[in-house]
Design a protein around this motif. Sequence first.
Motif, PDB file in Angstrom:
ATOM      1  N   GLU A  34       7.938   2.620   9.668  1.00 58.47           N
ATOM      2  CA  GLU A  34       7.672   3.993   9.723  1.00 58.47           C
ATOM      3  C   GLU A  34       8.527   5.099   9.824  1.00 58.47           C
ATOM      4  OE1 GLU A  34       4.393   4.610   9.222  1.00 58.47           O
ATOM      5  OE2 GLU A  34       3.651   2.606   9.728  1.00 58.47           O
ATOM      6  N   MET A  35      10.011   4.623   9.244  1.00 56.91           N
ATOM      7  CA  MET A  35      10.886   5.717   9.085  1.00 56.91           C
ATOM      8  C   MET A  35      10.572   6.688   7.903  1.00 56.91           C
ATOM      9  SD  MET A  35      14.482   3.629   9.442  1.00 56.91           S
ATOM     10  CE  MET A  35      15.653   4.919   9.107  1.00 56.91           C
ATOM     11  N   GLN A  36      10.901   7.712   7.839  1.00 60.73           N
ATOM     12  CA  GLN A  36      10.601   8.990   7.080  1.00 60.73           C
ATOM     13  C   GLN A  36      11.182   8.605   5.544  1.00 60.73           C
ATOM     14  OE1 GLN A  36      11.137  12.861   8.358  1.00 60.73           O
ATOM     15  NE2 GLN A  36       9.621  12.847   9.867  1.00 60.73           N
ATOM     16  N   ARG A  37      10.539   8.902   4.626  1.00 55.64           N
ATOM     17  CA  ARG A  37      11.360   8.744   3.310  1.00 55.64           C
ATOM     18  C   ARG A  37      12.504   9.678   3.087  1.00 55.64           C
ATOM     19  NH1 ARG A  37      11.308  11.011  -2.041  1.00 55.64           N
ATOM     20  NH2 ARG A  37      10.896   9.322  -3.625  1.00 55.64           N
ATOM     21  N   GLY A  38      13.670   9.072   2.644  1.00 53.90           N
ATOM     22  CA  GLY A  38      14.938   9.782   2.618  1.00 53.90           C
ATOM     23  C   GLY A  38      15.850   9.491   3.870  1.00 53.90           C
ATOM     24  N   SER A  39      15.274   8.828   4.651  1.00 56.15           N
ATOM     25  CA  SER A  39      16.050   8.465   5.838  1.00 56.15           C
ATOM     26  C   SER A  39      17.175   7.395   5.537  1.00 56.15           C
ATOM     27  CB  SER A  39      15.199   7.632   6.945  1.00 56.15           C
ATOM     28  OG  SER A  39      14.047   8.529   7.585  1.00 56.15           O
ATOM     29  N   VAL A  40      18.293   7.548   6.060  1.00 57.10           N
ATOM     30  CA  VAL A  40      19.433   6.415   5.881  1.00 57.10           C
ATOM     31  C   VAL A  40      19.220   5.203   6.546  1.00 57.10           C
ATOM     32  CG1 VAL A  40      21.731   6.300   5.802  1.00 57.10           C
ATOM     33  CG2 VAL A  40      20.913   8.338   5.338  1.00 57.10           C
ATOM     34  N   ILE A  41      19.144   4.098   5.791  1.00 57.53           N
ATOM     35  CA  ILE A  41      19.174   2.708   6.473  1.00 57.53           C
ATOM     36  C   ILE A  41      20.493   2.406   6.722  1.00 57.53           C
ATOM     37  CG2 ILE A  41      18.708   0.312   6.025  1.00 57.53           C
ATOM     38  CD1 ILE A  41      16.500   1.246   3.967  1.00 57.53           C
ATOM     39  N   GLY A  42      21.586   2.432   5.713  1.00 59.98           N
ATOM     40  CA  GLY A  42      23.002   2.094   6.121  1.00 59.98           C
ATOM     41  C   GLY A  42      23.694   2.629   4.960  1.00 59.98           C
ATOM     42  N   ASN A  43      25.267   2.513   5.235  1.00 60.73           N
ATOM     43  CA  ASN A  43      26.098   2.872   4.036  1.00 60.73           C
ATOM     44  C   ASN A  43      26.760   1.607   3.445  1.00 60.73           C
ATOM     45  OD1 ASN A  43      28.600   3.549   2.789  1.00 60.73           O
ATOM     46  ND2 ASN A  43      27.995   5.683   3.254  1.00 60.73           N
ATOM     47  N   VAL A  44      26.170   1.363   2.318  1.00 55.41           N
ATOM     48  CA  VAL A  44      26.661   0.245   1.537  1.00 55.41           C
ATOM     49  C   VAL A  44      27.999   0.232   1.143  1.00 55.41           C
ATOM     50  CG1 VAL A  44      26.062  -1.122  -0.408  1.00 55.41           C
ATOM     51  CG2 VAL A  44      24.299  -0.277   0.842  1.00 55.41           C
ATOM     52  N   ALA A  45      28.557   1.327   0.647  1.00 60.54           N
ATOM     53  CA  ALA A  45      29.689   1.206   0.473  1.00 60.54           C
ATOM     54  C   ALA A  45      30.904   0.928   1.589  1.00 60.54           C
ATOM     55  CB  ALA A  45      30.151   2.525  -0.183  1.00 60.54           C
ATOM     56  N   ARG A  46      30.521   1.524   2.629  1.00 61.81           N
ATOM     57  CA  ARG A  46      31.323   1.485   4.089  1.00 61.81           C
ATOM     58  C   ARG A  46      31.271  -0.082   4.414  1.00 61.81           C
ATOM     59  NH1 ARG A  46      28.967   4.477   7.700  1.00 61.81           N
ATOM     60  NH2 ARG A  46      27.779   2.428   8.388  1.00 61.81           N
TER      61      ARG A  46
END
Length: 172
Positions: A34-46
């Motif tokens: 139920e996180m909002q659309r556009g919420s950050v899951i994680g930073n793949v590059a890092r």
Amino acid sequence: MDQRVNLKRWLRFLLFSLLFGVSFGEVRYVLPEEMQRGSVIGNVARDLGLKVTELDARRVRVVAEGTSQLCELDTASGNLLISQRIDREELCAQAAVCILQYQLLFEDPLQAYSLVLDITDINDNSPVFAAGEINLDLVESTVLGRRFPLEGAHDPDLGTNSKNPCCCVYLK
């Protein structure tokens, strides 16, 4: 002509990797439903130890494995984002673990990483009793602390991350 060769090469690699499970590693994220659309899951590059500029240069994309595309990669920031509502009960019903599998595909040079999303329950559904209202007729001499068992309630969130629904009424 060059684009057709690259596309054929990429499609061959994609088919090979999906059929034989070839990947260069795994990136795993645990996130609540139920996180909002556009919420950050994680930073793949890092998390992969890459520079953000490499994502665009290597034409990285997220490919769903049998599920709908619930996340997207922002190659400008390296962030993996929620692209639509994730409802754990809808995706995994009463399963104890809810895992979504994706592939993170790099086109130049060809590489694939397994992208795993572990969806946790936020206990967003209230228990529902079969009878909407329960009437108890008690006499004045009923002892305080006495328990009155109720029929079980159905809780869609019941599982490893939830609390058990009410099972009885206490007289106070």
